[in-house]
Design a protein around this motif. Sequence first.
Motif, short mmCIF file in Angstrom:
data_model
loop_
_atom_site.label_atom_id
_atom_site.label_comp_id
_atom_site.label_asym_id
_atom_site.label_seq_id
_atom_site.Cartn_x
_atom_site.Cartn_y
_atom_site.Cartn_z
N UNK A 214 0.83 -1.21 0.00
CA UNK A 214 0.00 0.00 0.00
C UNK A 214 0.86 1.26 0.00
N UNK A 215 2.09 1.15 0.49
CA UNK A 215 2.96 2.32 0.64
C UNK A 215 3.94 2.49 -0.51
N UNK A 216 3.82 1.64 -1.54
CA UNK A 216 4.73 1.77 -2.68
C UNK A 216 4.53 3.12 -3.37
N UNK A 217 5.63 3.72 -3.81
CA UNK A 217 5.56 4.98 -4.53
C UNK A 217 5.09 4.71 -5.96
N UNK A 218 3.85 5.07 -6.25
CA UNK A 218 3.28 4.76 -7.55
C UNK A 218 2.25 5.81 -7.92
N UNK A 219 1.76 5.75 -9.17
CA UNK A 219 0.69 6.64 -9.61
C UNK A 219 -0.52 5.80 -9.99
N UNK B 8 -7.20 4.93 -0.10
CA UNK B 8 -7.03 6.36 -0.42
C UNK B 8 -6.22 6.55 -1.69
N UNK B 9 -5.56 5.50 -2.18
CA UNK B 9 -4.81 5.59 -3.43
C UNK B 9 -5.70 5.54 -4.66
N UNK B 10 -6.93 5.09 -4.49
CA UNK B 10 -7.83 4.88 -5.63
C UNK B 10 -8.09 6.20 -6.36
N UNK B 11 -8.43 6.15 -7.65
CA UNK B 11 -8.63 7.38 -8.42
C UNK B 11 -9.80 8.21 -7.93
N UNK B 12 -9.63 9.53 -7.98
CA UNK B 12 -10.69 10.49 -7.65
C UNK B 12 -11.33 10.97 -8.95
N UNK B 13 -12.57 11.48 -8.88
CA UNK B 13 -13.23 11.95 -10.12
C UNK B 13 -12.39 12.98 -10.87
N UNK C 213 -9.72 11.58 -13.48
CA UNK C 213 -10.06 10.66 -14.57
C UNK C 213 -9.56 11.13 -15.93
N UNK C 214 -9.64 12.42 -16.19
CA UNK C 214 -9.18 12.92 -17.50
C UNK C 214 -7.67 12.71 -17.64
N UNK C 215 -6.96 12.95 -16.56
CA UNK C 215 -5.51 12.74 -16.58
C UNK C 215 -5.19 11.27 -16.76
N UNK C 216 -5.95 10.39 -16.12
CA UNK C 216 -5.74 8.93 -16.26
C UNK C 216 -5.97 8.51 -17.71
N UNK C 217 -7.03 9.01 -18.33
CA UNK C 217 -7.30 8.68 -19.74
C UNK C 217 -6.14 9.14 -20.61
N UNK C 218 -5.68 10.35 -20.35
CA UNK C 218 -4.59 10.91 -21.16
C UNK C 218 -3.32 10.08 -21.00
N UNK D 135 8.09 2.69 -14.73
CA UNK D 135 7.95 4.12 -15.01
C UNK D 135 9.31 4.81 -15.18
N UNK D 136 10.35 4.00 -15.44
CA UNK D 136 11.66 4.57 -15.66
C UNK D 136 12.67 3.50 -16.05
N UNK D 137 13.80 3.95 -16.61
CA UNK D 137 14.88 3.03 -16.95
C UNK D 137 15.95 3.07 -15.86
N UNK D 138 16.52 1.91 -15.56
CA UNK D 138 17.49 1.83 -14.47
C UNK D 138 18.80 2.51 -14.82
N UNK D 139 19.27 2.34 -16.05
CA UNK D 139 20.59 2.85 -16.45
C UNK D 139 20.48 4.30 -16.90
N UNK D 140 20.20 5.21 -15.96
CA UNK D 140 19.95 6.61 -16.31
C UNK D 140 21.18 7.26 -16.95
#
Length: 511
Positions: A20-25, A171-176, A179-184, A311-316
Motif C-alpha cells: 500500500x505504501x509503494x511509490x506509484x501513480x 485512499x490511493x484509488x482514483x478520484x473523479x 479521470x481525465x488525466x488517467x485517460x490521457x 515508469x523509468x529506466x534503471x541505467x539513467x
Amino acid sequence: MKQINKVSIALKPNVYSTFRNLNNTVSNTLGEYVDNAVQSFLNHKTELFDLESNYKLCIEISVDWENRTILISDNAAGIDAVNYQRAFEPAHIPLDDTGLNEFGMGMKTASVWLANKWCVYTKALGEDVERFTEFDLQKVTTEEKEELVVIEKNAPANEHYTRIILSQLSTNAPKPGQMEKIRRHLSSIYRQFLRTGNVEIIVNGQSLEAPDYGILYAPFYKTPDGENILWRKEIDFEMGEYKAKGFIAILDKIQNGANGLVLMRRGRVIVGGGDERYFPTVIFGQSGSFRYRRLFGEIELEGFEVSFNKNGFREEEDLYLFMDALKDELKADNLNILGQTDNYRQRGKDQYTKISKAIKKDLEKKAKPKQLSRQVSEVEAKISNQQYLQKNEDVIINAKPLDSYSESFQYNGKNYILTMDLVTETETDSLYSVITTDTEENLFLDTKSISCKINLAHPFFTRFEHFKKGQDYAPIVAIFKALTLAEIMAPDKGTKFASNLRILFNQNILQ
C-alpha cells in the motif's frame, strides 16, 4: 550453538500491507491490468483470431465512487491452468519474462495498492472451467493466510475473459478529478497498441485514442524558397548493447503537451507518458527555447532494464550518454532536424511588421475622441449598482448550458474539475462568469468544481465578422479558460477580490 541449514524466503502475509505504501501513480497502477490483458492477447493472438476473424481486444476500466468499487474486465485469453498459480503468487516470475508482465507482481501489488478487497473471475480459452478467487487484505494479514480458495465451475471452452473487482477502495484509488488525466496517460502509454486497431481501452465509458500530432512540412530554413520537406527523422541507432528505433520530428505548430520524447520498451511507453515527457538537454537544449517547444518523437529502446513499476529506466547515466550520441544523427546534412528547429520561423520579421502596421491602422480608424473616458465613467457607474451586478450574475449562473466540456487538474495539492459551459442568455451583460461549486459529494471526494460559463448571445460575438460567420472560437475560449484559471490561482498569490477583474472586464467589453 544451533546449526542453521536453511532459512525461509517465503513472503509472509503481513508483507502485503507494505504494498500500500509503494511509490506509484494511479495511471501506472491501472496500467498493470492493461499490461496483463495485452500480453495475454499477444500470447494467444492466433487462437483468438481463429475463433473470431474480426476479434478486437477490449479492456474496460470502470470506477464507481458511490459503491467504492473498480471493475477491470477484458476479453483476452484468460488465465489458464499452467499460469494460474503463478498469477497469484507474489514475485513468481512468468515462464516467459520477455513480455509486458515480466516481474510477476502487477496484479497483486496493484490490487492491494488500490483496495482492501479484490476478486478475480477468469475463463481461459480452450479450457472448460471458470475460476474464481478472492483476496481480503484484513483476513490475509490477521489470520496469516498463505493460500486462497479457488472455486471452479463449468463453462464453454470457447469463452475467454478476465474480470477483476476491487472493493473497499483505499485512499490511493482514483478520484473523479483525476479521470481525465488517467485517460490521457493510458492513451499515451499504450499508443502503439491503440494504433493497430486491434486493441481498445475504455475508461468510464470513454474509448481512448492514441495521440497524433502534425509534423512540420516546410522548406529548409537556409533555402526558404526551396521545396517543402517533411521534418521527420527515422531513427535506427545502436551503441554497444543499446538500440533505438523510431522517429524524432518537428511539430507543425507549438502545442503544449506534444513536445518531448516518449521512450518505449516492448511497445509500451516507459518514460514520457501523459504529462511527463523526456527532455534530455543534449538534444532539447534549454527549457522554453524553440527547439525545446517544437521537437518531439517516439523511440523504442532495447537493452535497457526498466524499474519495478515500469515508469523509468534503471541505467539513467547510460541513457543520457546514448542520447548524447543520438544527437549527431539529428544534425546530419541530409535532414538537419536540430538546425531547422533552431532557425525556422513560420512567420518572419517582415510578416510580423505587416501585421503590426495593419493592427495599428485598424485601431486608429476606430478610435473616437473621449471614447475611452466615457467608457470608464459608464463602467464605474454600473458596477456601483450592486443590485444590477447581482441580477447579471444570477441570470448567467442559472443559464442552462447548450454544451459542456470538462477537464481535471491539480493545484496546490487540491483536485479541481473545470467545466466550460456554453450558454445563450440575452438578459445579462456578462460575457463570461466563473462559478465555484462545493457540494457534499465534492467535499467527500476532496474535489472542487469550477464552471466557466461563456455567453454566446453576448453582443461581443455579434460585433465581429469572425464570430458572425461561426468561425473558429478556440482562441477566445482559450482566453476565457486562462482567465478562469487566473481567478482561481490569484488568491494564493496574495490577490484579494480577484473576481472584480472579471466584473470590470465584462462591463468594459460591453462598451
